[in-house]
Design an enzyme around this catalytic site. Sequence first.
Site, PDB file in Angstrom:
ATOM      1  N   HIS A   1       0.859  -1.192   0.000  1.00 34.98           N
ATOM      2  CA  HIS A   1       0.000   0.000   0.000  1.00 34.98           C
ATOM      3  C   HIS A   1       0.894   1.240   0.000  1.00 34.98           C
ATOM      4  O   HIS A   1       1.470   1.612   1.031  1.00 34.98           O
ATOM      5  CB  HIS A   1      -0.919  -0.021   1.234  1.00 34.98           C
ATOM      6  CG  HIS A   1      -1.892   1.128   1.296  1.00 34.98           C
ATOM      7  ND1 HIS A   1      -3.263   0.950   1.390  1.00 34.98           N
ATOM      8  CD2 HIS A   1      -1.707   2.465   1.295  1.00 34.98           C
ATOM      9  CE1 HIS A   1      -3.864   2.123   1.448  1.00 34.98           C
ATOM     10  NE2 HIS A   1      -2.942   3.063   1.384  1.00 34.98           N
TER      11      HIS A   1
ATOM     12  N   HIS B   1       1.627   5.262  -2.336  1.00 33.38           N
ATOM     13  CA  HIS B   1       1.065   6.288  -3.243  1.00 33.38           C
ATOM     14  C   HIS B   1       2.222   6.935  -3.983  1.00 33.38           C
ATOM     15  O   HIS B   1       2.535   8.109  -3.752  1.00 33.38           O
ATOM     16  CB  HIS B   1       0.307   7.345  -2.446  1.00 33.38           C
ATOM     17  CG  HIS B   1      -0.922   6.853  -1.757  1.00 33.38           C
ATOM     18  ND1 HIS B   1      -2.174   6.943  -2.312  1.00 33.38           N
ATOM     19  CD2 HIS B   1      -1.093   6.245  -0.559  1.00 33.38           C
ATOM     20  CE1 HIS B   1      -3.074   6.431  -1.485  1.00 33.38           C
ATOM     21  NE2 HIS B   1      -2.452   5.989  -0.401  1.00 33.38           N
TER      22      HIS B   1
ATOM     23  N   LYS C   1       1.999  10.345  -5.743  1.00 33.54           N
ATOM     24  CA  LYS C   1       2.052  11.583  -4.940  1.00 33.54           C
ATOM     25  C   LYS C   1       3.446  11.859  -4.403  1.00 33.54           C
ATOM     26  O   LYS C   1       3.734  12.974  -3.961  1.00 33.54           O
ATOM     27  CB  LYS C   1       1.156  11.445  -3.707  1.00 33.54           C
ATOM     28  CG  LYS C   1      -0.324  11.335  -3.972  1.00 33.54           C
ATOM     29  CD  LYS C   1      -1.101  11.394  -2.647  1.00 33.54           C
ATOM     30  CE  LYS C   1      -2.593  11.443  -2.880  1.00 33.54           C
ATOM     31  NZ  LYS C   1      -3.231  10.123  -2.884  1.00 33.54           N
TER      32      LYS C   1
ATOM     33  N   GLU D   1     -10.459   6.046   7.619  1.00 34.80           N
ATOM     34  CA  GLU D   1      -9.214   6.703   8.044  1.00 34.80           C
ATOM     35  C   GLU D   1      -9.584   7.976   8.795  1.00 34.80           C
ATOM     36  O   GLU D   1      -9.422   9.092   8.312  1.00 34.80           O
ATOM     37  CB  GLU D   1      -8.340   7.014   6.824  1.00 34.80           C
ATOM     38  CG  GLU D   1      -6.923   7.411   7.201  1.00 34.80           C
ATOM     39  CD  GLU D   1      -6.041   7.674   5.992  1.00 34.80           C
ATOM     40  OE1 GLU D   1      -6.523   7.586   4.853  1.00 34.80           O
ATOM     41  OE2 GLU D   1      -4.859   7.985   6.201  1.00 34.80           O
TER      42      GLU D   1
HETATM   43  N1  LIG Z   1      -3.528   8.217   3.812  1.00 34.28           N
HETATM   44  C1  LIG Z   1      -3.972   8.591   2.590  1.00 34.28           C
HETATM   45  C2  LIG Z   1      -5.317   8.717   2.304  1.00 34.28           C
HETATM   46  C3  LIG Z   1      -5.691   9.105   1.044  1.00 34.28           C
HETATM   47  N2  LIG Z   1      -4.766   9.340   0.119  1.00 34.28           N
HETATM   48  C4  LIG Z   1      -3.478   9.207   0.411  1.00 34.28           C
HETATM   49  O1  LIG Z   1      -2.591   9.420  -0.438  1.00 34.28           O
HETATM   50  N3  LIG Z   1      -3.085   8.834   1.648  1.00 34.28           N
END
Ligand SMILES: Nc1ccnc(=O)[nH]1
Length: 444
Positions: free
Chosen positions: A87, A89, A92, A241
């Site tokens: 997991h 990203h 980004k 989250e």
């Molecule tokens: N923790 C996150 C939630 C949503 N997008 C992200 O890049 N990271």
Amino acid sequence: MKARSSRRGEGVPPIPQSGDYRLTDARLHSSLTPGFEVAFDGDGFALADIEVVDGRIASISNRQSHPQVNAIDLKGRIVLPCFVDCHTHIDKGHIWPRSPNPDGSFIGALAANETDRCDRWNAEDVARRMDFSLRSAYAHGTRALRTHLDSAAPQDEISWPVFEAMRDKWRGRIELQAASLIGIEDVRETAWFDGLARRVAKAGGILGAVTYMVPDLDALLDHMFSLAIKHGLDLDFHADETDRVEAASLRKIAEAALRHRFEGRMLVGHCCSLARQPDAEVLAALDIVAKAGLAVVSLPMCNLYLQDRRTEATTPRWRGVTLLHEMKARGIPVAVASDNTRDPFYAYGDLDMLEVYREATRILHLDHPVGDWPKAVAETPADAMGLDGAGVLRAGGPADFIVFKGRSWTELLSRPEADRVVVRDGRAIDAALPDYAELDDMMV
Ligand SMILES: Nc1ccnc(=O)[nH]1
């Protein structure tokens, strides 16, 4: 002349760059060496010899007490299989210098990221940052990695082709997977979302979304599951989250999986709010999650950073991680992973899964006993990603492993192990990390 010892002392001995060889006195962990039947100690370790032939592990055997020819004596240093990071990203990654999070909050992260994406994420920008991230992950010893891709229109049309090219470029070094990332409410745009699912299927990707408690959540999940079944896609969610007690979309996902008798793989990340919910309620939900066959990944570093941040005058009082121990006790496969790196969601991080495991050990108490927790950065995420033979050391498998200096958990997890030796297909790789200065021209 006597060689001067370096400040770091004696390092890991060199791994031969050609020919077959035998590593002796390697310290292997019971949880990562299926099929190696030997008496492991209380920490799960045993000393062993590893024979490498043609880039593969020919055998793992009890340590021989007599001297060996062509042998490299590891003197009890720990050898782990290469890591699996399920997991991240990396679309980004590393935008922090040009788009920092103004206050370290989740809302701040969403806003800063969206502005940066809309203004700056052309194909070259995404590709250069992704490649930088993959070089870091590779140097630290990762061999497979799943990234989410921000897929709100029009970013989907930019990032998915970049991912496909990057996957080709890195084939043989890092097995790269991608999952779509959109808010669950975007599924209401059915024509657009159906197109996204087709795009994901065309790329061999994973269908993903962020779930939260919207009134039509069940219907939106039903639509996602139907499309996943139609296209034969696995699913990957960001769920709950938040610190909000009422956030219980993990359970909703599990119920949808059961309704649809879904047979693909499902991975759910974050699930932070579970740590705020009453025991009886949350444990009942976990029973449903276990029954539905979901795997869960906790993102300990990012969620320690983002969660329970209220004002600059308050001290955080909870850790942001989900109930991994309770999940594991119910047979739910549980992993930990990197999540964000140097972007508005997390100011730090370098896709170093040893760092993730070290921090996870502290934040989540993956010790006393260590048990089989090392699987959480190796075989468990490999299974969740559908990878065959990754995350374990076994005879017949690829010689993809990391030789550390540490000889015990306390040695391994107390220092950064920057001088670890990463071996791929039997050879030590160039483990130099890319220089941040490379990205300077993109940060103005
Ligand atoms: N923790 C996150 C939630 C949503 N997008 C992200 O890049 N990271």
